[in-house]
Motif scaffolding. Structure first.
Motif, mmCIF file in Angstrom:
data_model
loop_
_atom_site.group_PDB
_atom_site.id
_atom_site.type_symbol
_atom_site.label_atom_id
_atom_site.label_comp_id
_atom_site.label_asym_id
_atom_site.label_seq_id
_atom_site.Cartn_x
_atom_site.Cartn_y
_atom_site.Cartn_z
ATOM 1 N N ALA A 15 0.818 -1.216 0.000
ATOM 2 C CA ALA A 15 0.000 0.000 0.000
ATOM 3 C C ALA A 15 0.850 1.264 0.000
ATOM 4 O O ALA A 15 0.646 2.171 0.780
ATOM 5 C CB ALA A 15 -0.942 -0.002 1.215
ATOM 6 N N GLY A 16 1.825 1.276 -0.890
ATOM 7 C CA GLY A 16 2.647 2.467 -1.021
ATOM 8 C C GLY A 16 3.793 2.550 -0.027
ATOM 9 O O GLY A 16 4.668 3.385 -0.170
ATOM 10 N N ILE A 70 -15.953 9.467 12.350
ATOM 11 C CA ILE A 70 -16.078 10.184 11.077
ATOM 12 C C ILE A 70 -17.018 9.460 10.118
ATOM 13 O O ILE A 70 -17.158 9.860 8.960
ATOM 14 C CB ILE A 70 -14.703 10.413 10.415
ATOM 15 N N GLY A 71 -17.647 8.391 10.575
ATOM 16 C CA GLY A 71 -18.667 7.742 9.752
ATOM 17 C C GLY A 71 -18.139 6.943 8.587
ATOM 18 O O GLY A 71 -18.820 6.795 7.578
ATOM 19 N N CYS A 72 -16.945 6.387 8.699
ATOM 20 C CA CYS A 72 -16.391 5.619 7.574
ATOM 21 C C CYS A 72 -16.976 4.215 7.514
ATOM 22 O O CYS A 72 -16.853 3.527 6.509
ATOM 23 C CB CYS A 72 -14.872 5.554 7.654
ATOM 24 N N ASN A 73 -17.579 3.756 8.617
ATOM 25 C CA ASN A 73 -18.222 2.431 8.671
ATOM 26 C C ASN A 73 -17.264 1.268 8.496
ATOM 27 O O ASN A 73 -17.681 0.149 8.186
ATOM 28 C CB ASN A 73 -19.336 2.331 7.620
ATOM 29 N N LYS A 74 -15.981 1.539 8.657
ATOM 30 C CA LYS A 74 -15.020 0.436 8.528
ATOM 31 C C LYS A 74 -15.218 -0.590 9.643
ATOM 32 O O LYS A 74 -15.081 -1.787 9.448
ATOM 33 C CB LYS A 74 -13.578 0.969 8.542
ATOM 34 N N MET A 112 -18.006 -1.261 11.126
ATOM 35 C CA MET A 112 -19.259 -1.973 10.883
ATOM 36 C C MET A 112 -19.039 -3.129 9.913
ATOM 37 O O MET A 112 -19.420 -4.272 10.189
ATOM 38 C CB MET A 112 -20.286 -0.973 10.344
ATOM 39 N N ILE A 113 -18.366 -2.839 8.799
ATOM 40 C CA ILE A 113 -18.189 -3.886 7.788
ATOM 41 C C ILE A 113 -17.213 -4.953 8.291
ATOM 42 O O ILE A 113 -17.361 -6.137 8.001
ATOM 43 C CB ILE A 113 -17.747 -3.281 6.428
ATOM 44 N N ARG A 157 -24.240 8.843 11.270
ATOM 45 C CA ARG A 157 -23.333 7.907 10.609
ATOM 46 C C ARG A 157 -22.492 7.146 11.635
ATOM 47 O O ARG A 157 -21.505 6.509 11.297
ATOM 48 C CB ARG A 157 -22.445 8.634 9.594
ATOM 49 N N PRO A 217 -9.834 4.390 11.669
ATOM 50 C CA PRO A 217 -8.748 5.305 11.311
ATOM 51 C C PRO A 217 -8.553 6.450 12.304
ATOM 52 O O PRO A 217 -7.615 7.215 12.161
ATOM 53 C CB PRO A 217 -9.189 5.844 9.944
ATOM 54 N N VAL A 218 -9.443 6.568 13.277
ATOM 55 C CA VAL A 218 -9.370 7.711 14.190
ATOM 56 C C VAL A 218 -8.818 7.259 15.542
ATOM 57 O O VAL A 218 -9.412 6.411 16.204
ATOM 58 C CB VAL A 218 -10.765 8.340 14.403
#
Lengths: 438, 423
Positions: B64-65, B342-346, B348-349, B367, B387-388
């Motif tokens: 990933a870079g 921030i509502g990224c839903n990571k 959740m999934i 969110r 991510p937070v």
């Protein structure tokens, strides 16, 4: 190639890209930053609902063909949208990184990277469906009709696009700011879309003049109205007919398609506060006009143009006169416009007595809106027109059987991506109509 | 001011940061520049019989870079003459008497070991490191990991080295074994003063999928190499800790494997390392990385009140136990801070697809996903993908049950709380 060959010396060719293209390394790094959100806000913000996290992940892994397929499957105009979309207010504006105060993912630049690659490699993803024997007339060869026609072809319906100009592509060819996309790239897209085959484009034909709606109805099984907007709205103040005073949309079209000299222009005034006005001020600066002023009747907060565009214009040296309107134009010794007579307005936009001033201007561009073309169809029974816009249901069906609409003539003038979404939705409605009735 | 000086089996250095035996410690010029930059010691690139290297020696695992989070090589031991190496070791030690210079060795017969050890000791070096770890090339000739994988051979050669050497002997162990302990104990029985681990892990770094040839490519062919770099750190730390916690072992350890900054070094020291060795990070970024390592370690020791390294070495070892001793009644649940989300839903999934289906979509107008605390097993996956920083807290739940491990459940019949997430 259906597009007319473009003049290589047309005025727009002096502009460089405002947002540059990514190298592979830059694209991979940026793509790798994407959080790959679930139920992502960026997707919801896109009128065509491109699966953005998925296409970005495919860039990160080097699956560029898959990335481009994801984009084009949702939006066949993904190449131009990557360049011209106001991503700051759409997908990028809703990137969750904004909430972290981290730079949001540059979705437009990544989309450009993937779609440019697909064009360069000549990848094609879609084939025409089995011929249904039905044909559809599409008015106007702009984004709405192109998106609609492509979707119709995937379902096997024949398409004929009627365009009054010699140039196809609509505002993508004649109106997009050249630091976002130039006319030759718009022509590439037209060719790429038409590559699916079975889309006839007839240029130089005005429906209602050379061909009547009655004839269209006889020839085709359905009609899609995608003719966009009409000429620039006029101010109706004294001196408006002086040489050097002209509509901004008209000026931009000339700049994009033909050579142009602004050698005698030291001062330009653009009247209006919308996105056409913002394009025009930046374009006048880019063409070398030293003093460019935007004259707007409201204040900065009231401007309908995008804040990010105005920010860029300011950086480029454009000034603004807020709360003032043009009430007349002065002529110089050469008989051309030399100045704009302005009236200062108060907070409620009423003239303040005695507060007038004059600004020098050898070029004045009027960007206060475009007339609506809905009059063209108003005579057709069943089609409702509201504030100049063709009224449809949410999928694009008008009140007249077999007539559908999308793009600027329906929405009053929005983005290319809205036209693409509406054209595609209308195609689905047309398909339902042609195969089963509505 | 904390004392950073280090003592590994009698090898002393002003700080615990050593260059590992590898390309950065290939020559006097390099080692002396490293000492100038602040490195406490250096294990010289392995000396032995004459060899010839291939072109195309390294490969990288980039994600990933992030370039080269894993690294491998198919380079052999030094390809410079023994005379040159011994002269440069002598010069280096003369110029830098306080820094530790350790000579890494790899030969075959007892006579060869005797001769090369004598010449090494004569340079004034502070210690020897027996390379029983190299998993590529040299092992095909019966050396390197071929020795490290056979406890009897390891013990025998170690005993020769200890017999011939008047300076401390470290045995460098290979991780290419199912259990590190017999190999550490073999070195101990042979009389080693300490061990260093891990050497590289046998690996194929990548395959060129168009040519259909593994990397690194030597003409149209390749071979397995030794894997190292940040990616191997968890494996290395387990092996270090497995030796450090065993009552029978109790030898000083020089920790190696993916150490790229002061935090990594602190972790290795807390797991029982007296010194740490670094190669890949230096290969990727140069000797200057040691400045941050020293500063960071010093500040850590100050913050935690460690006056010297001895106070710190192995401090996490008593907390490393068998699974059967972990408290099954300890309960945590995920708590999402709506102010930070921030509502990224990571989360959740991740929970839905990869864990226990107990984080649900936000109600309309929000969110922020909802944690079903009655089902949350406290696995940490949501916190890992979030991510937070600080947004998801794994909060302890007071469930009223007294602690009970599996062993206590089996042996004493202690009561276990009801299972969660087993729907």
């Amino acid at each position: 190639m259906v597009s007319t060959p473009l003049d290589p010396n047309r005025a727009e060719s002096v502009f460089a890209d405002f947002k540059g293209e990514y190298t592979t390394e830059q694209a991979t790094l940026e793509a790798s930053r994407c959080l790959y959100c679930s139920d992502a806000p960026c997707v919801k913000a896109c009128p065509t609902h491109i699966d953005i996290p998925q296409f970005i992940r495919k860039i990160a892994t080097g699956n560029l063909k898959g990335s481009a397929r994801t984009i084009f499957d949702a939006n066949i105009l993904g190449m131009s949208c990557a360049r011209v979309c106001p991503v700051e207010t759409l997908c990028v504006g809703d990137c969750v990184y904004n909430l972290l105060h981290v730079p949001p993912i540059q979705i437009g630049k990544l989309q450009r990277y993937a779609t440019d690659h697909a064009y360069a490699e000549g990848w094609r993803f879609f084939e025409a469906g089995v011929d249904t024997g039905k044909t559809v007339a599409l008015l106007g060869a702009g984004p709405a009709s192109l998106a609609c026609a492509h979707e119709l072809r995937r379902r096997g319906h024949g398409c004929t696009v009627y365009e009054k100009r010699p140039v196809v592509g609509g505002l993508n060819s004649t109106g997009v700011a050249p630091y976002k996309m130039k006319a030759d790239r718009a022509a590439d897209e037209v060719d790429w879309v038409l590559g699916i085959g079975g889309i006839d484009v007839v240029t130089g034909v005005n429906v209602g003049e050379q061909v009547s709606f009655k004839e269209l109805e006889a020839r085709h099984d359905a009609v899609f109205l995608g003719m966009g907007l009409g000429p620039d709205t006029r101010l109706r103040v004294p001196g408006e007919d002086l040489p050097g005073v002209r509509g901004a949309v008209d000026f931009i079209e000339e700049m994009k398609l033909t050579p142009m000299s602004l050698a005698g222009v030291k001062h330009a005034v653009v009247i209006g506060g919308g996105n056409t006005a913002l394009d025009a001020v930046r374009e006048a600066r880019g063409l070398g006009v030293g003093h460019v002023v935007m004259l707007y009747r409201g204040d900065e907060a009231a401007m309908s143009g995008y804040a990010h565009e105005w920010a860029a214009a300011k950086v480029e040296g454009v000034r603004a006169e807020w709360r003032a309107v043009a009430i007349g134009f002065e002529a110089g010794a050469d008989g051309r416009v030399s100045g704009v007579l302005c009236q200062r307005l108060d907070e409620r936009r009423h003239p303040i007595a005695g507060e007038t001033f004059t600004m020098s201007a050898e070029l004045v561009l009027v960007a206060i809106g475009q007339s609506k073309l809905a009059g063209l169809v108003q005579s057709l029974g069943g089609i409702e027109v509201h504030h100049g816009r063709v009224v449809t249901d949410e999928r694009g069906a008008t009140g007249r059987k077999g007539y559908f609409a999308g793009g600027d003539c329906r929405n009053g003038g929005k983005e290319v991506v809205n036209a693409a979404a509406e054209g595609k939705a209308a195609a689905q409605a047309i398909h339902a109509y042609l195969t089963g009735g509505l | 001011m904390p004392d950073l000086s280090s003592n590994t089996g009698g090898i002393r250095s002003p700080n615990p940061f050593w260059l590992a035996s590898a390309p950065p410690a290939n020559s006097g010029g390099q080692v002396q520049r490293a000492f100038d930059a602040g490195w406490g010691g250096a294990v010289w690139k392995t000396l032995g019989q004459p060899i010839q290297n291939v072109s195309s020696r390294f490969g990288a695992h980039s994600v990933a870079g992030a370039k080269a989070i894993g690294f491998n090589n198919i380079e052999l031991i030094t390809d410079r003459s023994l005379e040159t190496n011994f002269r440069e070791i002598y010069d280096t030690k003369k110029k830098y008497p306080k820094n530790a210079v350790i000579v890494s060795l790899m030969v075959e017969t007892r006579e060869e070991w005797r001769d090369i050890i004598k010449r090494s000791v004569d340079t004034g070096a502070d210690g020897l490191e027996l390379n029983f770890g190299c998993p590529h090339g040299m092992c095909e000739r019966g050396m390197g990991s071929a020795v490290g994988q056979e406890p009897k051979v390891n013990q025998e050669i170690t005993s020769w080295a200890v017999e011939y050497s008047s300076i401390p002997v470290l045995v460098k162990l290979t991780p290419n074994v199912s259990d590190i302990l017999p190999h550490g104990l073999a070195a101990k029985r042979g009389g080693a003063h300490g061990v260093s681990l891990i050497n590289t892990i046998k690996s194929i770094i990548s395959v060129d999928i168009d040519r259909m040839v593994p990397n690194p490519r030597v003409d149209g062919m390749s071979t397995n190499g030794g894997y190292c770099g940040q990616a191997v750190k968890p494996i290395a730390m387990h092996m270090v800790a497995a030796l450090a916690r065993d009552e029978r072992f109790r030898l000083p350890i020089s920790g190696i494997g993916g150490i790229s900054n002061w935090r990594d070094a602190v972790e290795f020291i807390l797991l029982g390392s007296s010194s740490v060795q670094v190669c890949t990070e230096v290969m990727l970024r140069g000797f200057r990385v040691v400045e941050d390592m020293i500063e960071g370690l010093e500040e850590y020791m100050r913050t935690h009140g460690f006056a010297n390294l001895d106070a710190m070495i192995g401090r996490a070892i008593p907390k490393y136990s068998e699974w059967g001793n972990l408290d099954l009644n300890y309960e945590t649940v995920a708590k999402i801070d709506p102010a930070l989300c921030i509502g990224c839903n990571k989360c959740m999934i991740a929970c839905e697809d990869g864990a226990h289906q107990c984080i649900h979509p936000a109600p309309a107008g929000s969110r922020v996903p909802v944690v079903d605390e009655a089902e949350c097993v406290g696995c940490n996956l949501c916190q890992i993908v979030c991510p937070v920083e600080g947004c998801i807290d794994m909060a302890q739940v007071d469930n009223g049950f007294t602690p009970a491990s599996w062993n206590q459940f089996v042996e004493e019949g202690r009561v276990l709380r009801p299972k969660k997430g087993a729907h």
